[in-house]
Design a protein around this motif. Structure first.
Motif, PDB file in Angstrom:
ATOM      1  N   GLY A  22     -23.673  55.152 -15.498  1.00 51.13           N
ATOM      2  CA  GLY A  22     -23.473  56.423 -14.814  1.00 51.13           C
ATOM      3  C   GLY A  22     -22.711  57.467 -15.595  1.00 51.13           C
ATOM      4  O   GLY A  22     -22.379  58.525 -15.051  1.00 51.13           O
ATOM      5  N   PHE A  23     -22.436  57.220 -16.867  1.00 48.45           N
ATOM      6  CA  PHE A  23     -21.705  58.197 -17.672  1.00 48.45           C
ATOM      7  C   PHE A  23     -22.651  59.238 -18.257  1.00 48.45           C
ATOM      8  O   PHE A  23     -23.806  58.951 -18.562  1.00 48.45           O
ATOM      9  N   ALA A  24     -22.142  60.439 -18.430  1.00 53.08           N
ATOM     10  CA  ALA A  24     -22.885  61.526 -19.056  1.00 53.08           C
ATOM     11  C   ALA A  24     -22.335  61.741 -20.466  1.00 53.08           C
ATOM     12  O   ALA A  24     -21.251  61.240 -20.808  1.00 53.08           O
ATOM     13  N   PHE A  25     -23.084  62.489 -21.255  1.00 47.93           N
ATOM     14  CA  PHE A  25     -22.708  62.752 -22.636  1.00 47.93           C
ATOM     15  C   PHE A  25     -22.721  64.248 -22.904  1.00 47.93           C
ATOM     16  O   PHE A  25     -23.502  64.986 -22.312  1.00 47.93           O
ATOM     17  N   ASN A  26     -21.853  64.682 -23.812  1.00 45.34           N
ATOM     18  CA  ASN A  26     -21.830  66.068 -24.252  1.00 45.34           C
ATOM     19  C   ASN A  26     -22.603  66.136 -25.567  1.00 45.34           C
ATOM     20  O   ASN A  26     -22.095  65.740 -26.619  1.00 45.34           O
ATOM     21  N   ASP A  27     -23.831  66.622 -25.498  1.00 49.69           N
ATOM     22  CA  ASP A  27     -24.693  66.638 -26.668  1.00 49.69           C
ATOM     23  C   ASP A  27     -24.283  67.656 -27.722  1.00 49.69           C
ATOM     24  O   ASP A  27     -24.796  67.626 -28.839  1.00 49.69           O
ATOM     25  N   GLN A  28     -23.348  68.557 -27.401  1.00 47.96           N
ATOM     26  CA  GLN A  28     -22.823  69.479 -28.411  1.00 47.96           C
ATOM     27  C   GLN A  28     -22.095  68.722 -29.515  1.00 47.96           C
ATOM     28  O   GLN A  28     -21.994  69.209 -30.632  1.00 47.96           O
ATOM     29  N   PHE A  29     -21.570  67.559 -29.173  1.00 50.41           N
ATOM     30  CA  PHE A  29     -20.785  66.768 -30.118  1.00 50.41           C
ATOM     31  C   PHE A  29     -21.502  65.460 -30.422  1.00 50.41           C
ATOM     32  O   PHE A  29     -20.892  64.396 -30.439  1.00 50.41           O
ATOM     33  N   ALA A  30     -22.797  65.543 -30.653  1.00 51.68           N
ATOM     34  CA  ALA A  30     -23.590  64.362 -30.949  1.00 51.68           C
ATOM     35  C   ALA A  30     -24.469  64.619 -32.157  1.00 51.68           C
ATOM     36  O   ALA A  30     -24.939  65.727 -32.379  1.00 51.68           O
ATOM     37  N   ASP A  31     -24.640  63.582 -32.942  1.00 50.25           N
ATOM     38  CA  ASP A  31     -25.598  63.604 -34.046  1.00 50.25           C
ATOM     39  C   ASP A  31     -25.965  62.164 -34.341  1.00 50.25           C
ATOM     40  O   ASP A  31     -25.723  61.282 -33.513  1.00 50.25           O
ATOM     41  N   GLU A  32     -26.529  61.896 -35.488  1.00 55.89           N
ATOM     42  CA  GLU A  32     -26.963  60.530 -35.809  1.00 55.89           C
ATOM     43  C   GLU A  32     -25.789  59.579 -36.054  1.00 55.89           C
ATOM     44  O   GLU A  32     -25.974  58.367 -36.147  1.00 55.89           O
ATOM     45  N   LYS A  33     -24.552  60.102 -36.104  1.00 57.10           N
ATOM     46  CA  LYS A  33     -23.370  59.286 -36.376  1.00 57.10           C
ATOM     47  C   LYS A  33     -22.467  59.097 -35.170  1.00 57.10           C
ATOM     48  O   LYS A  33     -21.614  58.211 -35.172  1.00 57.10           O
ATOM     49  N   MET A  34     -22.628  59.943 -34.131  1.00 57.21           N
ATOM     50  CA  MET A  34     -21.690  59.864 -33.006  1.00 57.21           C
ATOM     51  C   MET A  34     -22.278  60.427 -31.723  1.00 57.21           C
ATOM     52  O   MET A  34     -23.200  61.227 -31.743  1.00 57.21           O
ATOM     53  N   GLU A  35     -21.707  59.971 -30.620  1.00 58.41           N
ATOM     54  CA  GLU A  35     -22.012  60.449 -29.276  1.00 58.41           C
ATOM     55  C   GLU A  35     -20.683  60.701 -28.571  1.00 58.41           C
ATOM     56  O   GLU A  35     -19.713  59.978 -28.793  1.00 58.41           O
ATOM     57  N   ALA A  36     -20.641  61.716 -27.718  1.00 58.17           N
ATOM     58  CA  ALA A  36     -19.420  62.047 -26.975  1.00 58.17           C
ATOM     59  C   ALA A  36     -19.626  61.703 -25.499  1.00 58.17           C
ATOM     60  O   ALA A  36     -20.236  62.460 -24.754  1.00 58.17           O
ATOM     61  N   MET A  37     -19.139  60.546 -25.083  1.00 60.29           N
ATOM     62  CA  MET A  37     -19.265  60.107 -23.694  1.00 60.29           C
ATOM     63  C   MET A  37     -18.164  60.754 -22.863  1.00 60.29           C
ATOM     64  O   MET A  37     -16.981  60.669 -23.205  1.00 60.29           O
ATOM     65  N   ILE A  38     -18.540  61.381 -21.771  1.00 59.14           N
ATOM     66  CA  ILE A  38     -17.586  62.064 -20.904  1.00 59.14           C
ATOM     67  C   ILE A  38     -16.998  61.064 -19.916  1.00 59.14           C
ATOM     68  O   ILE A  38     -17.718  60.467 -19.114  1.00 59.14           O
ATOM     69  N   ILE A  39     -15.686  60.896 -19.973  1.00 59.36           N
ATOM     70  CA  ILE A  39     -14.993  60.031 -19.015  1.00 59.36           C
ATOM     71  C   ILE A  39     -14.362  60.879 -17.919  1.00 59.36           C
ATOM     72  O   ILE A  39     -14.344  60.499 -16.759  1.00 59.36           O
ATOM     73  N   GLY A  40     -13.844  62.028 -18.282  1.00 66.66           N
ATOM     74  CA  GLY A  40     -13.229  62.950 -17.330  1.00 66.66           C
ATOM     75  C   GLY A  40     -13.249  64.347 -17.913  1.00 66.66           C
ATOM     76  O   GLY A  40     -13.748  64.549 -19.025  1.00 66.66           O
ATOM     77  N   PRO A  41     -12.712  65.320 -17.190  1.00 70.42           N
ATOM     78  CA  PRO A  41     -12.756  66.708 -17.654  1.00 70.42           C
ATOM     79  C   PRO A  41     -12.177  66.908 -19.057  1.00 70.42           C
ATOM     80  O   PRO A  41     -12.648  67.761 -19.799  1.00 70.42           O
ATOM     81  N   GLU A  42     -11.185  66.136 -19.415  1.00 68.90           N
ATOM     82  CA  GLU A  42     -10.570  66.270 -20.732  1.00 68.90           C
ATOM     83  C   GLU A  42     -10.424  64.927 -21.438  1.00 68.90           C
ATOM     84  O   GLU A  42      -9.553  64.747 -22.280  1.00 68.90           O
ATOM     85  N   THR A  43     -11.302  63.979 -21.089  1.00 69.38           N
ATOM     86  CA  THR A  43     -11.233  62.636 -21.661  1.00 69.38           C
ATOM     87  C   THR A  43     -12.619  62.202 -22.113  1.00 69.38           C
ATOM     88  O   THR A  43     -13.570  62.247 -21.331  1.00 69.38           O
TER      89      THR A  43
END
Length: 130
Positions: A22-43
């Motif tokens: 059920g987690f979402a990701f911020n694709d602005q901070f994603a590429d072939e090396k990393m993904e940014a999983m959103i845990i909370g508004p600032e986490t």
């Protein structure tokens, strides 16, 4: 803000696993090396390929099959959500870890992700402590 950086073996598999929980990701901070999983508004959990993660440290990456480098506890809104997360983890490439802990005001279940990182889903009923 908090950014927890975790090494992962298969970035796409990690994203599929956490999306199933059920987690979402911020694709602005994603590429072939990393993904940014959103845990909370600032986490965020920054999922980094092991190769990329290694560029940030001179130390060896922990072998999560042998050691626990940390326990990532997620506070959730209900006991039901604790169970949902644990069961979704087990059904999507993770594994349950240890026994369910029920202290009345705190309810916790632990699981590992596909890379062996240890997570806990925890519900705290603050009203029950008073």
């Amino acid at each position: 803000m908090l950014f927890v950086n975790l090494p992962v073996k298969d970035l796409a598999a990690s994203r599929r696993f956490f999306t199933a929980l059920g987690f979402a990701f911020n694709d602005q901070f994603a590429d072939e090396k990393m993904e940014a999983m959103i845990i909370g508004p600032e986490t965020f959990a920054m999922l980094l390929t092991e190769e990329y993660f290694a560029t940030y440290t001179d130390k060896k990456i922990a072998d999560t099959g042998e050691v626990t480098e940390a326990i990532f506890a997620l506070g959730v809104e209900s006991r039901r959500r604790v169970d949902e997360l644990a069961e979704a983890a087990a059904a999507n490439g993770g594994a349950l870890s240890g026994e369910t802990k029920d202290f009345g005001f705190v309810y916790t279940r632990a699981f590992t992700d596909p890379d062996g990182h240890l997570w806990e889903a925890t519900h705290m009923n603050f009203a029950a402590t008073q």
